[in-house]
Design a protein around this motif. Structure first.
Motif, mmCIF file in Angstrom:
data_model
loop_
_atom_site.group_PDB
_atom_site.id
_atom_site.type_symbol
_atom_site.label_atom_id
_atom_site.label_comp_id
_atom_site.label_asym_id
_atom_site.label_seq_id
_atom_site.Cartn_x
_atom_site.Cartn_y
_atom_site.Cartn_z
ATOM 1 N N GLN A 44 22.916 24.884 -48.139
ATOM 2 C CA GLN A 44 23.774 24.887 -49.325
ATOM 3 C C GLN A 44 24.368 26.251 -49.658
ATOM 4 O OE1 GLN A 44 24.737 22.114 -50.867
ATOM 5 N NE2 GLN A 44 23.560 21.023 -49.318
ATOM 6 N N SER A 45 23.882 27.314 -49.038
ATOM 7 C CA SER A 45 24.384 28.649 -49.384
ATOM 8 C C SER A 45 25.559 29.089 -48.504
ATOM 9 C CB SER A 45 23.247 29.675 -49.310
ATOM 10 O OG SER A 45 22.720 29.735 -48.012
ATOM 11 N N ARG A 46 26.075 28.211 -47.652
ATOM 12 C CA ARG A 46 27.144 28.617 -46.731
ATOM 13 C C ARG A 46 28.393 29.093 -47.470
ATOM 14 N NH1 ARG A 46 27.013 22.970 -46.198
ATOM 15 N NH2 ARG A 46 28.957 21.992 -46.827
ATOM 16 N N PHE A 47 28.756 28.451 -48.578
ATOM 17 C CA PHE A 47 29.939 28.879 -49.322
ATOM 18 C C PHE A 47 29.709 30.266 -49.927
ATOM 19 C CE2 PHE A 47 32.676 29.260 -53.024
ATOM 20 C CZ PHE A 47 33.912 28.957 -52.472
ATOM 21 N N GLU A 48 28.533 30.505 -50.476
ATOM 22 C CA GLU A 48 28.219 31.807 -51.059
ATOM 23 C C GLU A 48 28.233 32.895 -49.993
ATOM 24 O OE1 GLU A 48 27.428 34.794 -53.711
ATOM 25 O OE2 GLU A 48 28.116 32.767 -54.091
ATOM 26 N N VAL A 49 27.709 32.618 -48.821
ATOM 27 C CA VAL A 49 27.721 33.595 -47.728
ATOM 28 C C VAL A 49 29.163 33.898 -47.323
ATOM 29 C CG1 VAL A 49 27.123 33.963 -45.293
ATOM 30 C CG2 VAL A 49 25.426 33.017 -46.881
ATOM 31 N N ALA A 50 29.982 32.875 -47.181
ATOM 32 C CA ALA A 50 31.398 33.077 -46.831
ATOM 33 C C ALA A 50 32.112 33.868 -47.921
ATOM 34 C CB ALA A 50 32.080 31.734 -46.610
ATOM 35 N N ARG A 51 31.836 33.571 -49.175
ATOM 36 C CA ARG A 51 32.457 34.293 -50.283
ATOM 37 C C ARG A 51 32.078 35.765 -50.245
ATOM 38 N NH1 ARG A 51 31.817 36.437 -54.905
ATOM 39 N NH2 ARG A 51 29.611 36.020 -55.109
ATOM 40 N N GLN A 52 30.816 36.054 -49.966
ATOM 41 C CA GLN A 52 30.367 37.440 -49.873
ATOM 42 C C GLN A 52 31.027 38.161 -48.697
ATOM 43 O OE1 GLN A 52 28.471 39.336 -51.848
ATOM 44 N NE2 GLN A 52 28.280 37.674 -53.333
ATOM 45 N N MET A 53 31.209 37.465 -47.586
ATOM 46 C CA MET A 53 31.879 38.053 -46.427
ATOM 47 C C MET A 53 33.323 38.426 -46.771
ATOM 48 S SD MET A 53 30.394 35.468 -43.518
ATOM 49 C CE MET A 53 31.303 36.140 -42.143
ATOM 50 N N ILE A 54 34.009 37.533 -47.449
ATOM 51 C CA ILE A 54 35.401 37.787 -47.845
ATOM 52 C C ILE A 54 35.456 38.921 -48.860
ATOM 53 C CG2 ILE A 54 37.405 36.814 -49.027
ATOM 54 C CD1 ILE A 54 36.635 34.104 -47.684
ATOM 55 N N ASP A 55 34.561 38.893 -49.837
ATOM 56 C CA ASP A 55 34.516 39.944 -50.851
ATOM 57 C C ASP A 55 34.279 41.306 -50.207
ATOM 58 O OD1 ASP A 55 34.399 40.839 -53.677
ATOM 59 O OD2 ASP A 55 32.320 41.308 -53.150
ATOM 60 N N HIS A 56 33.375 41.355 -49.262
ATOM 61 C CA HIS A 56 33.081 42.603 -48.558
ATOM 62 C C HIS A 56 34.314 43.098 -47.800
ATOM 63 C CE1 HIS A 56 30.550 45.580 -46.573
ATOM 64 N NE2 HIS A 56 31.194 45.282 -45.466
ATOM 65 N N ALA A 57 35.002 42.198 -47.134
ATOM 66 C CA ALA A 57 36.202 42.580 -46.388
ATOM 67 C C ALA A 57 37.273 43.160 -47.311
ATOM 68 C CB ALA A 57 36.755 41.381 -45.630
ATOM 69 N N ILE A 58 37.416 42.571 -48.479
ATOM 70 C CA ILE A 58 38.441 43.038 -49.425
ATOM 71 C C ILE A 58 38.052 44.369 -50.055
ATOM 72 C CG2 ILE A 58 39.532 42.551 -51.654
ATOM 73 C CD1 ILE A 58 39.451 39.571 -50.854
ATOM 74 N N THR A 59 36.816 44.496 -50.506
ATOM 75 C CA THR A 59 36.420 45.691 -51.240
ATOM 76 C C THR A 59 36.081 46.876 -50.341
ATOM 77 O OG1 THR A 59 34.122 44.939 -51.371
ATOM 78 C CG2 THR A 59 35.579 44.394 -53.219
ATOM 79 N N ARG A 60 35.727 46.638 -49.092
ATOM 80 C CA ARG A 60 35.314 47.721 -48.209
ATOM 81 C C ARG A 60 36.415 48.209 -47.275
ATOM 82 N NH1 ARG A 60 29.881 49.492 -48.732
ATOM 83 N NH2 ARG A 60 29.058 48.126 -50.321
ATOM 84 N N THR A 61 37.552 47.606 -47.327
ATOM 85 C CA THR A 61 38.648 48.036 -46.465
ATOM 86 C C THR A 61 39.876 48.320 -47.303
ATOM 87 O OG1 THR A 61 39.525 45.826 -46.100
ATOM 88 C CG2 THR A 61 37.816 46.570 -44.584
ATOM 89 N N ARG A 62 40.862 48.860 -46.669
ATOM 90 C CA ARG A 62 42.127 49.123 -47.341
ATOM 91 C C ARG A 62 43.193 48.135 -46.886
ATOM 92 N NH1 ARG A 62 42.147 55.639 -46.599
ATOM 93 N NH2 ARG A 62 40.136 55.971 -47.552
#
Length: 79
Positions: A44-62
């Motif tokens: 059930q946590s697959r959506f949360e994991v994907a959301r965190q991956m996307i969030d990391h990509a946005i906030t950690r890159t330019r």
């Protein structure tokens, strides 16, 4: 009126999680597809994991600022 796009993270019927403009049916900006093995582990946590991956990509890159990040090239597939 603002030039800021409103983005949404959506889980599609096939289980793929995508980041896309909220008012567009076009190609997603980012898509994440988990293997069957990963889906079994994440459950059930697959959506949360994907959301965190996307969030990391946005906030950690330019990438979203239109500037290229100055990092060494990474392999295309991460295991």
């Amino acid at each position: 009126m603002s030039d800021t796009a409103i983005l949404e993270i959506v889980e599609l019927a096939d289980g793929e999680v995508v980041l896309r403009p909220s008012e567009s049916d076009g190609e997603p900006l980012v898509s994440i597809r988990f293997s069957e093995e990963a889906l079994d582990l994440l459950r059930q946590s697959r959506f949360e994991v994907a959301r965190q991956m996307i969030d990391h990509a946005i906030t950690r890159t330019r990438l979203w600022d239109g500037e290229e990040e100055e990092t060494p090239e990474a392999p295309e597939t991460v295991h």
